[in-house]
Enzyme design. Sequence first.
Site, PDB file in Angstrom:
ATOM      1  N   CYS A  42     -31.479 -79.481   3.520  1.00 20.30           N
ATOM      2  CA  CYS A  42     -29.400 -79.457   3.309  1.00 20.30           C
ATOM      3  C   CYS A  42     -28.928 -78.904   3.503  1.00 20.30           C
ATOM      4  O   CYS A  42     -27.993 -78.348   3.244  1.00 20.30           O
ATOM      5  CB  CYS A  42     -29.497 -80.029   2.430  1.00 20.30           C
ATOM      6  SG  CYS A  42     -30.673 -78.956   1.034  1.00 20.30           S
ATOM      7  N   CYS A  73     -13.777 -82.589   0.469  1.00 19.42           N
ATOM      8  CA  CYS A  73     -13.858 -83.550   1.710  1.00 19.42           C
ATOM      9  C   CYS A  73     -12.794 -82.847   3.237  1.00 19.42           C
ATOM     10  O   CYS A  73     -11.510 -83.569   2.972  1.00 19.42           O
ATOM     11  CB  CYS A  73     -14.246 -84.373   2.299  1.00 19.42           C
ATOM     12  SG  CYS A  73     -14.691 -85.953   1.013  1.00 19.42           S
ATOM     13  N   GLN A  97     -30.461 -89.056  -3.511  1.00 18.18           N
ATOM     14  CA  GLN A  97     -29.152 -88.652  -1.747  1.00 18.18           C
ATOM     15  C   GLN A  97     -28.701 -89.471  -2.612  1.00 18.18           C
ATOM     16  O   GLN A  97     -28.156 -90.773  -3.416  1.00 18.18           O
ATOM     17  CB  GLN A  97     -30.210 -89.091  -0.835  1.00 18.18           C
ATOM     18  CG  GLN A  97     -31.185 -88.474  -0.622  1.00 18.18           C
ATOM     19  CD  GLN A  97     -31.271 -86.884  -0.862  1.00 18.18           C
ATOM     20  OE1 GLN A  97     -29.919 -86.912   0.124  1.00 18.18           O
ATOM     21  NE2 GLN A  97     -32.033 -86.491   0.709  1.00 18.18           N
ATOM     22  N   CYS A 156     -11.046 -91.697  -5.260  1.00 19.28           N
ATOM     23  CA  CYS A 156     -11.375 -91.521  -4.023  1.00 19.28           C
ATOM     24  C   CYS A 156     -11.871 -91.787  -3.377  1.00 19.28           C
ATOM     25  O   CYS A 156     -12.816 -93.029  -3.729  1.00 19.28           O
ATOM     26  CB  CYS A 156     -12.709 -90.150  -4.510  1.00 19.28           C
ATOM     27  SG  CYS A 156     -13.577 -89.672  -3.413  1.00 19.28           S
ATOM     28  N   ASN A 184     -39.363 -89.459  -3.365  1.00 22.09           N
ATOM     29  CA  ASN A 184     -37.970 -91.013  -2.185  1.00 22.09           C
ATOM     30  C   ASN A 184     -38.498 -91.114  -1.064  1.00 22.09           C
ATOM     31  O   ASN A 184     -39.036 -91.852  -0.309  1.00 22.09           O
ATOM     32  CB  ASN A 184     -36.757 -89.795  -2.602  1.00 22.09           C
ATOM     33  CG  ASN A 184     -36.005 -90.586  -1.082  1.00 22.09           C
ATOM     34  OD1 ASN A 184     -35.815 -91.621  -1.460  1.00 22.09           O
ATOM     35  ND2 ASN A 184     -35.750 -90.023  -0.509  1.00 22.09           N
ATOM     36  N   CYS A 210      -8.148 -90.446   2.966  1.00 27.15           N
ATOM     37  CA  CYS A 210      -7.385 -90.852   1.680  1.00 27.15           C
ATOM     38  C   CYS A 210      -6.558 -89.693   1.585  1.00 27.15           C
ATOM     39  O   CYS A 210      -6.064 -88.668   1.949  1.00 27.15           O
ATOM     40  CB  CYS A 210      -8.757 -89.449   0.782  1.00 27.15           C
ATOM     41  SG  CYS A 210      -8.684 -89.191  -0.911  1.00 27.15           S
ATOM     42  N   PHE A 217     -41.823 -80.745  -2.171  1.00 26.66           N
ATOM     43  CA  PHE A 217     -40.364 -80.792  -2.629  1.00 26.66           C
ATOM     44  C   PHE A 217     -40.279 -82.146  -3.420  1.00 26.66           C
ATOM     45  O   PHE A 217     -39.847 -82.680  -3.006  1.00 26.66           O
ATOM     46  CB  PHE A 217     -40.105 -80.034  -2.364  1.00 26.66           C
ATOM     47  CG  PHE A 217     -40.180 -78.693  -1.821  1.00 26.66           C
ATOM     48  CD1 PHE A 217     -39.502 -77.457  -2.332  1.00 26.66           C
ATOM     49  CD2 PHE A 217     -40.697 -78.476  -0.910  1.00 26.66           C
ATOM     50  CE1 PHE A 217     -39.795 -76.146  -2.623  1.00 26.66           C
ATOM     51  CE2 PHE A 217     -40.687 -76.937  -0.002  1.00 26.66           C
ATOM     52  CZ  PHE A 217     -40.754 -76.625  -1.232  1.00 26.66           C
ATOM     53  N   ASP A 268     -44.089 -74.795  -8.922  1.00 28.86           N
ATOM     54  CA  ASP A 268     -43.599 -74.281  -8.437  1.00 28.86           C
ATOM     55  C   ASP A 268     -43.686 -73.951  -7.237  1.00 28.86           C
ATOM     56  O   ASP A 268     -44.591 -72.504  -6.735  1.00 28.86           O
ATOM     57  CB  ASP A 268     -43.180 -72.186  -9.264  1.00 28.86           C
ATOM     58  CG  ASP A 268     -41.554 -71.830  -8.964  1.00 28.86           C
ATOM     59  OD1 ASP A 268     -40.747 -72.035  -7.691  1.00 28.86           O
ATOM     60  OD2 ASP A 268     -41.826 -70.654  -9.787  1.00 28.86           O
ATOM     61  N   GLU A 301     -44.332 -80.876  -6.929  1.00 30.66           N
ATOM     62  CA  GLU A 301     -42.815 -80.396  -7.013  1.00 30.66           C
ATOM     63  C   GLU A 301     -42.432 -79.175  -8.484  1.00 30.66           C
ATOM     64  O   GLU A 301     -43.549 -80.157  -9.058  1.00 30.66           O
ATOM     65  CB  GLU A 301     -41.672 -81.697  -8.045  1.00 30.66           C
ATOM     66  CG  GLU A 301     -40.767 -82.411  -8.280  1.00 30.66           C
ATOM     67  CD  GLU A 301     -39.503 -81.714  -7.624  1.00 30.66           C
ATOM     68  OE1 GLU A 301     -38.538 -80.263  -8.603  1.00 30.66           O
ATOM     69  OE2 GLU A 301     -39.923 -81.858  -6.075  1.00 30.66           O
TER      70      GLU A 301
END
Length: 462
Positions: free
Chosen positions: A418, A90, A294, A170, A328, A81, A323, A371, A344
């Site tokens: 993550c 990034c 995602q 980008c 997904n 980039c 979660f 929760d 969830e």
Amino acid sequence: MPRVRKKEKLRAQPPLDLTIDRLSHEGRGIAQREDGKLVFVDGALPGEQVTVQVTFSNKKFDEAQVVSVQYAAADRVQPPCAHFGVCGGCSLQHMAPPAQIAFKQSVLADHLRHFGGLSPETWLAPLTHDAAVGYRRKARLGVRYVIKKEKLLVGFRERQASYLAEIDACAVMDPRLGQAVTPLRELIAGLQARDHIAQVEVAAGDRLPGHEDVALVFRHLVPLVEADRQAIIAFCASRGWQAYLQPAGYDSVHKIWPEQGPDRLAYHLAAFTPPAAPAGTGLTMAFHPNDFTQVNADINQRMISLALELLDPRPDERVLDLFCGLGNFTLPLATRAREVVGVEGVASMVERGYENARANGLGNVSFHAHDLTQDFQTQPWAGLGFDKILIDPPRSGALEVIPHLAKLGARRVVYVSCNPATLARDAGAMAEQGYVLVKAGVMDMFTHTTHVESIALFEKRR
């Protein structure tokens, strides 16, 4: 000393010549001055000899930026980039992607050792893909009108600063989005409310029949005049995109184009077909542009396949997906298991899960809103008993859930993370509950960034 004067004093200092020893977990080169003081250097790689300019200094360490590279590491590459070094989106573009993923695996290993005192019995091969650019399908673009310069900026924040970087494209974003930065800037610059547009959320799905594939959500701080509204509609309509406005909080988001049809994008999971559907049909996952999905479609497909391979759901088993978001993992699991329960904390995601289950003809899945940071032992679904569990928590991790895993009856757990620090912390807590860390590895969800996506398999052995 005022901060501005201190920065000016640092800039006036002569550059330093340093040798980079290693990388920090944030991807910065670490060197040591002759007096023993550590220096964290943006844009430097291990083994390199660099000339740097100090940008911050205190008693414990300095921060610096590379001025020139006297001896380059073998892993140094030309950033893809043109805005690298200014845009803060990034920070690892100067490192070859294979070296990036090796660095991320070392970060995961360090965290597991430091926070959990653990190492997996087997390291999984890193989950990678060929596309190092053009992969990102969701982003939040900041917008700022600089009155003194009569210039509008659209993009991401500068590195180590609160200002927006001036970019015209980008390379990391999906080309449908990344190549639209300049036209989008020109659109907003022509609006009467140009200095009252705070951000634009951009989202892209797959090109599927009956679905627009891109949506823009404009956050505006004042009501838009009709001319501005029509300009936004014309911009999106000419591209076949959806247009949304957000005058206040999340609940204020509403679609203004097209006038007809659902406020949904969609992606396709080709590897997972419901038992009653024709072979090769796969799953179609519809989502609202503001829903969490995602960002890397290719890695998401591979991640789901890997998670199901590790969890190994059987036709006679009940599986719990904690979660679960919009499903997904839940819906792919439901193509393999007897029954799947998704839990969830966000009620709208539970609704989306049911919506997708119905659309894909899956009747062996249920969704529940709760929760998961709070006790759930009295919830009806918690008493069902589960053979296996999948956990995909937010960055804060799943520490509150772990004491209940053994009570739920699962002997195998797959944890998608993550944040390697909270995964490592939670892995230590799972070890205390009798779960062994069998396998772990990293996934290249965010190429060119220091974000570490990882996956781990735990088995109950005592």
